[in-house]
Design a protein around this motif. Structure first.
Motif, PDB file in Angstrom:
ATOM      1  N   UNK A  55     -37.306 125.620  79.832  1.00  0.00           N
ATOM      2  CA  UNK A  55     -35.989 125.015  79.659  1.00  0.00           C
ATOM      3  C   UNK A  55     -35.938 124.237  78.338  1.00  0.00           C
ATOM      4  N   UNK A  56     -37.009 123.526  78.038  1.00  0.00           N
ATOM      5  CA  UNK A  56     -37.088 122.774  76.785  1.00  0.00           C
ATOM      6  C   UNK A  56     -36.900 123.716  75.602  1.00  0.00           C
ATOM      7  N   UNK A  57     -37.590 124.833  75.620  1.00  0.00           N
ATOM      8  CA  UNK A  57     -37.490 125.795  74.512  1.00  0.00           C
ATOM      9  C   UNK A  57     -36.131 126.510  74.518  1.00  0.00           C
ATOM     10  N   UNK A  58     -35.657 126.935  75.675  1.00  0.00           N
ATOM     11  CA  UNK A  58     -34.426 127.713  75.734  1.00  0.00           C
ATOM     12  C   UNK A  58     -33.167 126.870  75.720  1.00  0.00           C
ATOM     13  N   UNK A  59     -33.073 125.931  76.621  1.00  0.00           N
ATOM     14  CA  UNK A  59     -31.862 125.115  76.784  1.00  0.00           C
ATOM     15  C   UNK A  59     -31.714 124.079  75.690  1.00  0.00           C
ATOM     16  N   UNK A  60     -32.809 123.445  75.290  1.00  0.00           N
ATOM     17  CA  UNK A  60     -32.706 122.415  74.261  1.00  0.00           C
ATOM     18  C   UNK A  60     -32.849 123.010  72.856  1.00  0.00           C
ATOM     19  N   UNK A  61     -33.978 123.602  72.562  1.00  0.00           N
ATOM     20  CA  UNK A  61     -34.245 124.068  71.193  1.00  0.00           C
ATOM     21  C   UNK A  61     -33.385 125.267  70.786  1.00  0.00           C
ATOM     22  N   UNK A  62     -33.526 126.375  71.475  1.00  0.00           N
ATOM     23  CA  UNK A  62     -32.799 127.583  71.069  1.00  0.00           C
ATOM     24  C   UNK A  62     -31.290 127.401  71.124  1.00  0.00           C
ATOM     25  N   UNK A  63     -30.814 126.676  72.084  1.00  0.00           N
ATOM     26  CA  UNK A  63     -29.383 126.375  72.207  1.00  0.00           C
ATOM     27  C   UNK A  63     -28.904 125.639  70.954  1.00  0.00           C
ATOM     28  N   UNK A  64     -29.679 124.652  70.534  1.00  0.00           N
ATOM     29  CA  UNK A  64     -29.359 123.890  69.335  1.00  0.00           C
ATOM     30  C   UNK A  64     -29.338 124.796  68.097  1.00  0.00           C
ATOM     31  N   UNK A  65     -30.348 125.646  67.961  1.00  0.00           N
ATOM     32  CA  UNK A  65     -30.435 126.518  66.777  1.00  0.00           C
ATOM     33  C   UNK A  65     -29.255 127.494  66.742  1.00  0.00           C
ATOM     34  N   UNK A  66     -28.857 127.980  67.897  1.00  0.00           N
ATOM     35  CA  UNK A  66     -27.695 128.870  67.992  1.00  0.00           C
ATOM     36  C   UNK A  66     -26.449 128.184  67.424  1.00  0.00           C
ATOM     37  N   UNK A  67     -26.202 126.958  67.861  1.00  0.00           N
ATOM     38  CA  UNK A  67     -25.007 126.250  67.395  1.00  0.00           C
ATOM     39  C   UNK A  67     -25.109 125.845  65.931  1.00  0.00           C
ATOM     40  N   UNK A  68     -26.302 125.553  65.459  1.00  0.00           N
ATOM     41  CA  UNK A  68     -26.451 125.274  64.021  1.00  0.00           C
ATOM     42  C   UNK A  68     -26.111 126.515  63.211  1.00  0.00           C
ATOM     43  N   UNK A  69     -26.489 127.689  63.698  1.00  0.00           N
ATOM     44  CA  UNK A  69     -26.134 128.935  63.018  1.00  0.00           C
ATOM     45  C   UNK A  69     -24.627 129.115  62.943  1.00  0.00           C
ATOM     46  N   UNK A  70     -23.945 128.794  64.035  1.00  0.00           N
ATOM     47  CA  UNK A  70     -22.485 128.839  64.010  1.00  0.00           C
ATOM     48  C   UNK A  70     -21.936 127.886  62.948  1.00  0.00           C
ATOM     49  N   UNK A  71     -22.521 126.702  62.876  1.00  0.00           N
ATOM     50  CA  UNK A  71     -22.049 125.709  61.916  1.00  0.00           C
ATOM     51  C   UNK A  71     -22.239 126.178  60.477  1.00  0.00           C
ATOM     52  N   UNK A  72     -23.302 126.916  60.207  1.00  0.00           N
ATOM     53  CA  UNK A  72     -23.499 127.502  58.876  1.00  0.00           C
ATOM     54  C   UNK A  72     -22.320 128.418  58.544  1.00  0.00           C
ATOM     55  N   UNK A  73     -21.922 129.237  59.504  1.00  0.00           N
ATOM     56  CA  UNK A  73     -20.787 130.141  59.291  1.00  0.00           C
ATOM     57  C   UNK A  73     -19.503 129.345  59.063  1.00  0.00           C
ATOM     58  N   UNK A  74     -19.315 128.283  59.812  1.00  0.00           N
ATOM     59  CA  UNK A  74     -18.137 127.435  59.634  1.00  0.00           C
ATOM     60  C   UNK A  74     -18.111 126.856  58.215  1.00  0.00           C
ATOM     61  N   UNK A  75     -19.260 126.347  57.767  1.00  0.00           N
ATOM     62  CA  UNK A  75     -19.315 125.775  56.408  1.00  0.00           C
ATOM     63  C   UNK A  75     -18.992 126.828  55.360  1.00  0.00           C
ATOM     64  N   UNK A  76     -19.598 127.994  55.484  1.00  0.00           N
ATOM     65  CA  UNK A  76     -19.334 129.085  54.524  1.00  0.00           C
ATOM     66  C   UNK A  76     -17.854 129.479  54.555  1.00  0.00           C
ATOM     67  N   UNK A  77     -17.301 129.561  55.751  1.00  0.00           N
ATOM     68  CA  UNK A  77     -15.913 130.007  55.902  1.00  0.00           C
ATOM     69  C   UNK A  77     -14.909 129.021  55.320  1.00  0.00           C
ATOM     70  N   UNK A  78     -15.312 127.773  55.205  1.00  0.00           N
ATOM     71  CA  UNK A  78     -14.416 126.763  54.633  1.00  0.00           C
ATOM     72  C   UNK A  78     -14.748 126.478  53.172  1.00  0.00           C
ATOM     73  N   UNK A  79     -15.609 127.322  52.579  1.00  0.00           N
ATOM     74  CA  UNK A  79     -15.929 127.193  51.158  1.00  0.00           C
ATOM     75  C   UNK A  79     -16.880 126.065  50.824  1.00  0.00           C
ATOM     76  N   UNK A  80     -17.603 125.585  51.817  1.00  0.00           N
ATOM     77  CA  UNK A  80     -18.532 124.479  51.596  1.00  0.00           C
ATOM     78  C   UNK A  80     -19.956 124.985  51.410  1.00  0.00           C
ATOM     79  N   UNK A  81     -20.764 124.167  50.769  1.00  0.00           N
ATOM     80  CA  UNK A  81     -22.158 124.524  50.536  1.00  0.00           C
ATOM     81  C   UNK A  81     -22.970 124.364  51.808  1.00  0.00           C
ATOM     82  N   UNK A  82     -23.994 125.198  51.907  1.00  0.00           N
ATOM     83  CA  UNK A  82     -24.900 125.187  53.046  1.00  0.00           C
ATOM     84  C   UNK A  82     -26.271 124.737  52.552  1.00  0.00           C
ATOM     85  N   UNK A  83     -26.831 123.711  53.173  1.00  0.00           N
ATOM     86  CA  UNK A  83     -28.162 123.271  52.754  1.00  0.00           C
ATOM     87  C   UNK A  83     -29.245 124.241  53.231  1.00  0.00           C
TER      88      UNK A  83
END
Length: 165
Positions: free
Chosen positions: A126-154
């Motif tokens: 659960x720690x790996x799937x629910x906490x870690x992987x879940x977080x990484x999934x949403x960070x990936x979405x956020x990268x797309x959001x930043x790119x889509x709004x013309x912002x830089x991605x670190x």
């Protein structure tokens, strides 16, 4: 030994999460790719909130989302989301540091008002799937959001197209 590996990953990935949250300009917080999606601010707030789930994941055998309450605070400014993130990360780090490895293979489940929504699984899974992987999934979405709004991605795992090589 497992705790040290989880803690190393936690600290490294918390820094990556911090970088991506800091990259969000306030002007992008209301943007969303479609009516079905969260806004950038809602997504960023959810990412910060995942760290609030460490305590019930590590210290409880059943996490009842029907009773769960969380104050997201004011998500109209990135600095507010970052402040909530920092608060949650500090608490999560303490929970992880104080965790007992002997409980990592105890059965854990998530319920909502008596209905199982995350099947019984060993806590370490659960720690790996629910906490870690879940977080990484949403960070990936956020990268797309930043790119889509013309912002830089670190760079999180190396340079991005925004970095000068």
């Amino acid at each position: 030994m497992i705790k040290q590996a989880l803690l190393g990953e936690f600290l490294h990935e918390a820094e990556n999460t911090r970088k991506i949250l800091k990259a969000i300009p306030d002007s992008a917080l209301n943007w969303k790719p479609s009516e079905k999606n969260w806004s950038t601010g809602q997504l960023a707030s959810h990412i910060a909130e995942v760290y609030n789930w460490y305590e019930p994941t590590f210290n409880q055998d059943v996490f009842d989302m029907g009773k769960y309450q969380y104050d997201k605070g004011d998500i109209s400014k990135t600095e507010n989301i970052l402040a909530k993130f920092e608060e949650n990360v500090a608490k999560a780090q303490k929970v992880l540091e104080n965790s007992d490895e002997n409980t990592y293979f105890n059965e854990w489940r998530m319920e909502m008002n008596g209905n199982v929504i995350f099947p019984p699984s060993p806590k370490v899974q659960v720690i790996r799937g629910f906490l870690c992987n879940h977080l990484y999934h949403h960070r990936g979405e956020l990268v797309v959001y930043l790119r889509s709004t013309g912002n830089k991605v670190p760079g999180l795992y190396g340079p991005t197209a925004d970095d000068i090589m």
